[in-house]
Design a protein around this motif. Structure first.
Motif, mmCIF file in Angstrom:
data_model
loop_
_atom_site.group_PDB
_atom_site.id
_atom_site.type_symbol
_atom_site.label_atom_id
_atom_site.label_comp_id
_atom_site.label_asym_id
_atom_site.label_seq_id
_atom_site.Cartn_x
_atom_site.Cartn_y
_atom_site.Cartn_z
ATOM 1 N N THR A 1 -6.993 -13.586 6.130
ATOM 2 C CA THR A 1 -5.623 -13.095 6.257
ATOM 3 C C THR A 1 -5.304 -12.002 5.250
ATOM 4 O O THR A 1 -4.206 -11.464 5.259
ATOM 5 C CB THR A 1 -4.627 -14.246 6.037
ATOM 6 N N LEU A 2 -6.250 -11.683 4.384
ATOM 7 C CA LEU A 2 -5.988 -10.684 3.344
ATOM 8 C C LEU A 2 -5.650 -9.329 3.964
ATOM 9 O O LEU A 2 -6.328 -8.870 4.877
ATOM 10 C CB LEU A 2 -7.221 -10.540 2.452
ATOM 11 N N SER A 3 -4.595 -8.716 3.485
ATOM 12 C CA SER A 3 -4.307 -7.357 3.934
ATOM 13 C C SER A 3 -4.192 -6.478 2.699
ATOM 14 O O SER A 3 -4.146 -6.962 1.571
ATOM 15 C CB SER A 3 -3.011 -7.311 4.741
ATOM 16 N N LEU B 1 -11.462 2.334 -9.551
ATOM 17 C CA LEU B 1 -11.367 2.955 -8.229
ATOM 18 C C LEU B 1 -11.148 4.457 -8.375
ATOM 19 O O LEU B 1 -11.799 5.275 -7.718
ATOM 20 C CB LEU B 1 -10.211 2.328 -7.447
ATOM 21 N N TRP B 2 -10.231 4.788 -9.289
ATOM 22 C CA TRP B 2 -9.935 6.201 -9.519
ATOM 23 C C TRP B 2 -11.177 6.933 -10.007
ATOM 24 O O TRP B 2 -11.494 8.015 -9.537
ATOM 25 C CB TRP B 2 -8.810 6.321 -10.549
ATOM 26 N N HIS B 3 -11.916 6.304 -10.933
ATOM 27 C CA HIS B 3 -13.107 6.924 -11.507
ATOM 28 C C HIS B 3 -14.165 7.143 -10.433
ATOM 29 O O HIS B 3 -14.767 8.218 -10.340
ATOM 30 C CB HIS B 3 -13.631 6.025 -12.634
ATOM 31 N N ARG C 1 -10.849 1.241 0.673
ATOM 32 C CA ARG C 1 -11.402 0.917 -0.642
ATOM 33 C C ARG C 1 -10.566 -0.138 -1.349
ATOM 34 O O ARG C 1 -11.100 -1.062 -1.956
ATOM 35 C CB ARG C 1 -11.471 2.192 -1.502
ATOM 36 N N VAL C 2 -9.239 0.006 -1.253
ATOM 37 C CA VAL C 2 -8.364 -0.966 -1.909
ATOM 38 C C VAL C 2 -8.574 -2.342 -1.284
ATOM 39 O O VAL C 2 -8.728 -3.352 -1.976
ATOM 40 C CB VAL C 2 -6.884 -0.527 -1.804
ATOM 41 N N PHE D 1 0.811 -1.213 0.000
ATOM 42 C CA PHE D 1 0.000 0.000 0.000
ATOM 43 C C PHE D 1 0.852 1.276 0.000
ATOM 44 O O PHE D 1 0.551 2.232 -0.697
ATOM 45 C CB PHE D 1 -0.957 -0.020 1.196
ATOM 46 N N ASP D 2 1.933 1.259 0.756
ATOM 47 C CA ASP D 2 2.793 2.445 0.804
ATOM 48 C C ASP D 2 3.390 2.753 -0.559
ATOM 49 O O ASP D 2 3.439 3.900 -0.997
ATOM 50 C CB ASP D 2 3.921 2.245 1.819
ATOM 51 N N GLU D 3 3.872 1.698 -1.216
ATOM 52 C CA GLU D 3 4.458 1.895 -2.543
ATOM 53 C C GLU D 3 3.412 2.386 -3.523
ATOM 54 O O GLU D 3 3.663 3.290 -4.328
ATOM 55 C CB GLU D 3 5.051 0.569 -3.046
#
Lengths: 69, 624
Positions: free
Chosen positions: B278-280, B292-294, B257-258, B234-236
């Motif tokens: 376990t999903l992060s 997502l951007w839209h 959202r991600v 996420f940081d990258e």
């Protein structure tokens, strides 16, 4: 491009593409250059020259533009 | 027993590993012959031997003359200036085996001897062991090969440093050439970060080359480089796509959202190993960033018809274009929707208002939007086979990507990063290295994992992305690699001309140094301080090394050695040779078509010059 081997102190092989008038030179150190818009006649004279290096120096180097390949 | 020919003098003072000796009157000549070989006495950097019982202690001469006199001896010195300072480095048994470290110290009066070429051979040479590679020969002894232990070289990390033009790239390609010898090491695995596209030509027979906007001509072996955005953590991802956030809240909204999108993908297309529990947000699960951007764009900038029935989001007030079509934008192309302006006139019944609770991340979305539109970023956001459809479907998964990079038939993979936009270079490299690290770290028990098939990562021009100045992603990952990579089979080779700009933690973790000529004193002191040995005498030589000469010291070599690196064959050298301004041989002999000595062509073609710049590819279209 298919190149023909030549005997010279600096040139290893020479090739020519008739369609695009491109002359390809491979030097003995392995680097390959293409000279652009070179007349067919120049290529034939280069192959027939008694000194390929000499002909290259006087008729091609400094006259045609080139790119390293 | 004392061999009078090699006798130099006696030990006078021992202080830790520093030993002061006085030269004997007998070895006055300064030049001695042993077995027909001439040796100069007291050369800085040369070796000496101190026999102690059945063992020999070995040391390097680091200082000669008046300044080598121990401080408290200055006043009552009787032997003039004939002092030398030695740094002890190791110990040898009489049968010739040599090892680093000392089990005992010399004492006053012990004899000090010169080391002959034969003895040196015993110390250095074990050419029959297959885990040693030859990179050249010892500088003052042509017959002794310079051998490097690849076990230590790969896992304990290494650094190649030297001023530009000192032979760095040649050294690197020589080492890589030796390591990628298919007969000796059929499973060698090397990945190179090539910032300027220098190595493609040199290693083309042994390497796969991945490049942004690869040359597609049939003669070229370049393939396209993709780094799918959804493989980033996420940081990258934030760093590359959104830039900085105003506050944590905004960042959290995106994070949620991600995470949700990744969750949805996983439900629809389950992937082995990943589960909802376990999903992060950092998990490498595909999601559609364009959509997502839209959506976020609408929620940030959207306006709606207030009077209409239903939810505001269903009554968006899109502007209409010339042909009266609502301008809803196109997520895949990065085209944003256009909304009508807010309207609240008294007489007009049509009221337009901003969406309630609209987000405040306009700047970030504009930035991402432009990146989605600009083709230069396509290698991240539209990664071809790794592109993501609306619902999270992908054509190829990360396994094919990693297989291309580190699981192919060729030993070397060159990642040519010359096309990466400079603003995201640091982060891209960081992401790339992290992907490799995580993959090999978690796969440590598998046959293709790091422990069973170690990976060497060569980082060219490391000062660009491993500096302290910024809190760069690349530095963080490389720090982790150099600290922990040893255990998981991930080795780093840091290559730089400016070691003083490299983060000192990273440099200090490098076990082996290939130090070429280094003239700048800041760089030199940085190297000296990073070295584990107390070898001032050797590092003092750094500014006077010849081109192609290196001091190799550290774990991969038994003893520090001044080495002439053997350059790779002429057609396998990197494209970083100095351009010829005026060839030394005449134009008829010259193997150079250009330079200042040859007249210029009559009609120079600058269109082609611009063509290369525009296409960001040094090869013009005309070349078939």
């Amino acid at each position: 491009m298919i190149r023909t081997s030549v005997t010279s102190s600096n040139v290893a092989s020479v090739g020519y593409d008739y369609e695009s008038s491109t002359l390809e030179i491979e030097f003995n150190n392995g680097s390959v250059y293409q000279y652009f818009d070179v007349n067919e006649r120049v290529y034939e004279e280069l192959l027939a020259a008694s000194s390929v290096g000499g002909y290259l120096a006087s008729n091609i180097k400094g006259i045609y533009r080139y790119s390293k390949v | 027993m004392p061999n009078k020919e090699t006798y130099l003098g006696d030990v006078q003072d021992v202080n830790g590993t520093t030993v002061s000796i006085t030269l004997s009157k007998q070895s006055l000549t300064g030049f001695v012959y042993i077995n027909g070989q001439g040796y100069r006495v007291g050369q800085i950097g040369s070796f000496i031997r101190i026999p102690v019982g059945f063992n020999d202690l070995f040391g390097i001469i680091s200082q000669v003359g008046a300044s080598a006199i121990p401080k408290n001896q200055v006043d009552n010195d009787t032997s003039g200036n004939r002092w030398m300072t030695i740094q002890l480095i190791g110990e040898g048994q009489r049968n010739g085996t040599f090892q680093r470290g000392l089990s005992q110290y010399p004492t006053i009066g012990d004899e000090v001897h010169l080391v002959s070429e034969n003895e040196l051979k015993n110390i250095y040479g074990q050419p029959d062991k297959p885990y040693f590679v030859k990179v050249g020969h010892i500088s003052n002894a042509d017959s002794i090969p310079a051998l490097i232990d690849i076990n230590k070289l790969v896992t304990r990390h290494s650094a190649v440093v030297g001023t530009t033009g000192s032979g760095k790239s040649t050294t690197v390609s020589s080492i890589i050439n030796a390591l990628s010898d298919n007969n000796k090491y059929p499973s060698a695995r090397i990945i190179m970060l090539d910032l300027h596209g220098e190595y493609g030509n040199a290693l083309k027979n042994k390497a796969n080359i991945y490049k942004i906007n690869a040359d597609k001509s049939p003669s070229s072996i370049e393939k396209d480089l993709y780094i799918p955005f959804w493989a980033l953590n996420f940081d990258e991802l934030c760093e590359i796509s959104f830039g900085d956030f105003n506050n944590e809240k905004d960042k959290n909204i995106i994070l949620e959202r991600v995470q949700k999108l990744k969750n949805n993908t996983l439900i629809k297309y389950p992937k082995k190993g990943a589960s909802i529990d376990t999903l992060s947000v950092d998990s490498p699960i595909p999601f559609d960033i364009h959509n997502l951007w839209h959506e976020l764009f609408i929620e940030t900038f959207g306006t709606y018809y207030k009077k209409n029935a239903g939810k505001p989001i269903d009554n968006l007030a899109y502007e209409r274009d010339d042909s009266n079509v609502e301008m809803k934008g196109d997520p895949k192309k990065g085209i944003p929707p256009v909304f009508r302006n807010v309207k609240d006139d008294k007489d007009d019944n049509e009221k337009i208002n901003y969406l309630p609770g609209s987000l405040n991340i306009g700047k970030q979305l504009t930035l991402l939007g432009s990146k989605l539109r600009i083709p230069r970023y396509d290698f991240i956001f539209k990664p071809n086979d790794w592109s993501v459809e609306n619902d999270g479907k992908i054509k190829s998964d990360l396994d094919t990507l990693l297989k291309d990079w580190i699981g192919s038939d060729k030993p070397v993979t060159i990642l040519d990063l010359s096309g990466v936009p400079p603003d995201i270079l640091q982060t891209t490299i960081g992401a790339l290295l992290r992907i490799l690290y995580e993959a090999l770290f978690w796969a440590r028990n598998l046959s293709q994992g790091g422990r069973h098939r170690p990976l060497l990562i060569v980082m060219e021009e490391a000062h660009i992305y491993l500096n302290d100045d910024q809190k760069g992603m690349a530095s963080t990952v490389v720090k982790r690699i150099v600290k922990e990579g040893r255990k998981y089979g991930i080795g780093a080779m840091i290559v730089s001309q400016r070691p003083s700009e490299i983060n000192s933690t990273i440099l200090s973790q490098c076990g082996t140094f290939f130090a070429l000529r280094l003239t700048n004193s800041t760089d030199r002191s940085h190297i000296t301080s990073a070295l584990s040995d107390n070898l001032d005498g050797l590092t003092g030589m750094l500014p006077i090394l010849r081109t192609g000469e290196a001091i190799i010291l550290g774990e991969a070599v038994k003893l520090p050695m001044r080495t002439f690196i053997e350059p790779p064959p002429k057609n396998a050298r990197p494209d970083s040779q100095d351009p010829i301004v005026f060839d030394e041989v005449g134009v008829e002999e010259s193997q150079n078509p250009g330079g200042w000595g040859i007249s210029m062509e009559i009609n120079p073609n600058y269109e082609e010059l611009i063509e290369t710049w525009r296409s960001q590819n040094p090869k013009i279209d005309k070349i078939k």
